[in-house]
Design a protein around this motif. Structure first.
Motif, mmCIF file in Angstrom:
data_model
loop_
_atom_site.group_PDB
_atom_site.id
_atom_site.type_symbol
_atom_site.label_atom_id
_atom_site.label_comp_id
_atom_site.label_asym_id
_atom_site.label_seq_id
_atom_site.Cartn_x
_atom_site.Cartn_y
_atom_site.Cartn_z
ATOM 1 N N SER A 6 0.853 -1.193 0.000
ATOM 2 C CA SER A 6 0.000 0.000 0.000
ATOM 3 C C SER A 6 0.884 1.236 0.000
ATOM 4 C CB SER A 6 -0.888 0.019 1.239
ATOM 5 O OG SER A 6 -1.384 1.338 1.415
ATOM 6 N N LEU A 8 0.197 4.069 0.675
ATOM 7 C CA LEU A 8 -0.136 5.008 1.747
ATOM 8 C C LEU A 8 1.056 5.201 2.702
ATOM 9 C CD1 LEU A 8 -2.629 6.572 2.630
ATOM 10 C CD2 LEU A 8 -3.301 4.628 4.048
ATOM 11 N N HIS A 31 -0.976 -1.242 -4.492
ATOM 12 C CA HIS A 31 -2.271 -0.990 -3.831
ATOM 13 C C HIS A 31 -2.429 0.503 -3.557
ATOM 14 C CE1 HIS A 31 -5.696 -2.277 -1.292
ATOM 15 N NE2 HIS A 31 -5.329 -1.313 -0.460
ATOM 16 N N ASP A 33 -4.870 3.393 -1.926
ATOM 17 C CA ASP A 33 -5.965 3.634 -0.984
ATOM 18 C C ASP A 33 -6.574 5.005 -1.239
ATOM 19 O OD1 ASP A 33 -6.008 1.277 0.730
ATOM 20 O OD2 ASP A 33 -3.959 1.870 1.251
ATOM 21 N N HIS A 64 -8.328 0.582 -4.111
ATOM 22 C CA HIS A 64 -9.237 0.328 -2.984
ATOM 23 C C HIS A 64 -9.962 1.632 -2.659
ATOM 24 C CE1 HIS A 64 -9.404 -0.711 1.635
ATOM 25 N NE2 HIS A 64 -10.607 -0.581 1.107
ATOM 26 N N MET A 66 -12.366 3.901 -0.557
ATOM 27 C CA MET A 66 -12.997 4.067 0.768
ATOM 28 C C MET A 66 -13.708 5.405 0.716
ATOM 29 S SD MET A 66 -9.793 2.656 2.959
ATOM 30 C CE MET A 66 -8.738 2.731 1.511
ATOM 31 N N PRO A 139 -10.825 0.651 8.345
ATOM 32 C CA PRO A 139 -10.194 1.417 7.266
ATOM 33 C C PRO A 139 -9.997 2.888 7.634
ATOM 34 C CG PRO A 139 -12.496 0.962 6.749
ATOM 35 C CD PRO A 139 -12.165 0.171 7.984
ATOM 36 N N GLY A 140 -8.965 3.467 7.047
ATOM 37 C CA GLY A 140 -8.719 4.896 7.254
ATOM 38 C C GLY A 140 -7.250 5.237 7.443
ATOM 39 N N PHE A 141 -6.483 4.319 8.018
ATOM 40 C CA PHE A 141 -5.097 4.643 8.343
ATOM 41 C C PHE A 141 -4.200 3.412 8.205
ATOM 42 C CE2 PHE A 141 -8.018 7.276 10.708
ATOM 43 C CZ PHE A 141 -7.587 8.559 10.353
ATOM 44 N N GLY A 143 -0.699 1.333 9.497
ATOM 45 C CA GLY A 143 0.000 1.124 10.760
ATOM 46 C C GLY A 143 -0.861 0.680 11.934
ATOM 47 N N ASP A 173 -6.339 -6.966 4.014
ATOM 48 C CA ASP A 173 -5.728 -5.626 4.074
ATOM 49 C C ASP A 173 -5.762 -5.086 5.502
ATOM 50 O OD1 ASP A 173 -4.918 -3.023 3.646
ATOM 51 O OD2 ASP A 173 -6.567 -2.488 2.295
ATOM 52 N N GLY A 174 -4.565 -4.815 6.041
ATOM 53 C CA GLY A 174 -4.467 -4.148 7.332
ATOM 54 C C GLY A 174 -3.676 -4.936 8.363
ATOM 55 N N GLY A 175 -2.567 -4.345 8.806
ATOM 56 C CA GLY A 175 -1.787 -4.960 9.878
ATOM 57 C C GLY A 175 -1.089 -6.250 9.484
ATOM 58 N N GLY A 195 1.320 -2.229 4.082
ATOM 59 C CA GLY A 195 1.812 -0.856 3.953
ATOM 60 C C GLY A 195 2.997 -0.615 4.854
ATOM 61 N N SER A 196 2.732 -0.400 6.130
ATOM 62 C CA SER A 196 3.812 -0.026 7.046
ATOM 63 C C SER A 196 4.881 -1.119 7.120
ATOM 64 C CB SER A 196 3.252 0.290 8.434
ATOM 65 O OG SER A 196 2.355 -0.710 8.837
HETATM 66 C C1 DX5 Z 1 -6.310 1.023 5.543
HETATM 67 C C2 DX5 Z 1 -5.807 0.778 4.149
HETATM 68 C C3 DX5 Z 1 -4.661 -0.148 4.081
HETATM 69 C C4 DX5 Z 1 -3.448 0.308 4.841
HETATM 70 C C5 DX5 Z 1 -2.536 -0.835 5.068
HETATM 71 O O1 DX5 Z 1 -7.467 1.760 5.498
HETATM 72 O O2 DX5 Z 1 -6.827 0.240 3.344
HETATM 73 O O3 DX5 Z 1 -4.337 -0.476 2.736
HETATM 74 O O4 DX5 Z 1 -2.791 1.354 4.240
HETATM 75 O O5 DX5 Z 1 -1.507 -0.409 5.868
HETATM 76 P P1 DX5 Z 1 -0.858 -1.329 6.990
HETATM 77 O O6 DX5 Z 1 -0.296 -2.518 6.287
HETATM 78 O O7 DX5 Z 1 0.165 -0.453 7.602
HETATM 79 O O8 DX5 Z 1 -1.961 -1.720 7.952
#
Ligand code: DX5
Ligand code: ZN
Length: 211
Positions: A6, A8, A31, A33, A64, A66, A139-141, A143, A173-175, A195-196
Motif C-alpha cells: 500500500s 499510503l 495498492h 488507498d 481500494h 474508501m 479502514p482509514g489509516f 499502521g 488488508d491491514g496490519g 503498507g507499514s
Molecule cells: C487502511 C488501508 C490499508 C493500509 C494498510 O485503510 O486500506 O491499505 O494502508 O496499511 P498497513 O499494512 O500499515 O496496515
C-alpha cells in the motif's frame, strides 16, 4: 502468496521512485488507498497522484475505494485501467449494478468488507465479482493492529467461495506482517496488502518474507 504494497506508507515526496522500488523489489500489485474524508476520517489520493504512480509502476494497480458515491470514483479511476477496483459493501446500495459496470470497463470488480461486516451481505454477489477484500483493521489509516477474529471470517468465506464462485480471490488488508502471514497462508488467502510493514524495512526482503 501475492503481495500488494500500500503506497499510503510510501514517502509521497518521492512517490515515483518509491513505486519503482517496490515493483523492482518483486511486488505483484501496487495498492492504492483512495479515501474521501467522508466514508473514512482521512483524505488521500486523487487522479493526479495516480497519474504519477502509473508513470512509475511496472505492476498492475489495485485500487481500494474508501468513499461515498462509489460510481463517481469508479468513473474517475477506470481510465487508469487498474487490475482491480474494490468498493465497500457498507456504502453501496446497488453493488450488483456497480460490479457489472466495473467489469464492463475491463476491470475486475472486488467487494470490501469492514471488520464488523458479515458474509451474508455478499452471498448473492459472489458470482458477479473477482475478489473479496477482507479488512483486518478499521479502514482509514496505515499502521494499525491486525484484528485476529478475521481469520474465522476468511475460513467461512473460503467455504462460500468454494460453493458459489471457486475462481473468486481473497485479499486481506491491514496490519499484515511476517508475524501473521503464516496464518493467512493457511487460511487460503491469495493476496495480502501490506503498507507499514513493507515500507519500514528493506523492500525486497519484506516482500519476500510475505510470499
Ligand atoms: C487502511 C488501508 C490499508 C493500509 C494498510 O485503510 O486500506 O491499505 O494502508 O496499511 P498497513 O499494512 O500499515 O496496515
Ligand atoms: Zn487498502
Amino acid at each position: 502468496m501475492r503481495v500488494a504494497p500500500s503506497i499510503l506508507s510510501a514517502d509521497f515526496g518521492k512517490l515515483e521512485s518509491e513505486v519503482k522500488a517496490i515493483c523492482e523489489a518483486g511486488c505483484d500489485f501496487v495498492h492504492i488507498d483512495v479515501m474521501d474524508g467522508h466514508f473514512v476520517p482521512n483524505l488521500t489520493i486523487g487522479p493526479c497522484v495516480v497519474e504519477s504512480v502509473v508513470k512509475a509502476a511496472t505492476k498492475p494497480l489495485d485500487i481500494h475505494l474508501m468513499v461515498q458515491n462509489n460510481p463517481f470514483f469508479v468513473d474517475l479511476f477506470a481510465p487508469f485501467q487498474p487490475e482491480f477496483i474494490s468498493f465497500h459493501i457498507e456504502e453501496e446500495k446497488h453493488a450488483n449494478r456497480l460490479a457489472q459496470k466495473i467489469r464492463s470497463l475491463g476491470i475486475k470488480p472486488a467487494i470490501v468488507l469492514n471488520p464488523h461486516t458479515g458474509l451474508d451481505s455478499i452471498e448473492y454477489l459472489l458470482e458477479y465479482i473477482d475478489m473479496v477484500l477482507i479488512m483486518s483493521v478499521n479502514p482509514g489509516f496505515g499502521g494499525q493492529k491486525f484484528i485476529p477474529n478475521i481469520l474465522d471470517k476468511i475460513k467461512a468465506l473460503k467455504d462460500k467461495i468454494a460453493l458459489l464462485n471457486p475462481s473468486c480471490l481473497v485479499e486481506v488488508d491491514g496490519g499484515v506482517s511476517d508475524s501473521n502471514i503464516e496464518s493467512l497462508k493457511e487460511a487460503g488467502v491469495d493476496i495480502v496488502v501490506a503498507g507499514s510493514y513493507v515500507f519500514s524495512g528493506d523492500y525486497r526482503q519484506r516482500i519476500e518474507s510475505l510470499k
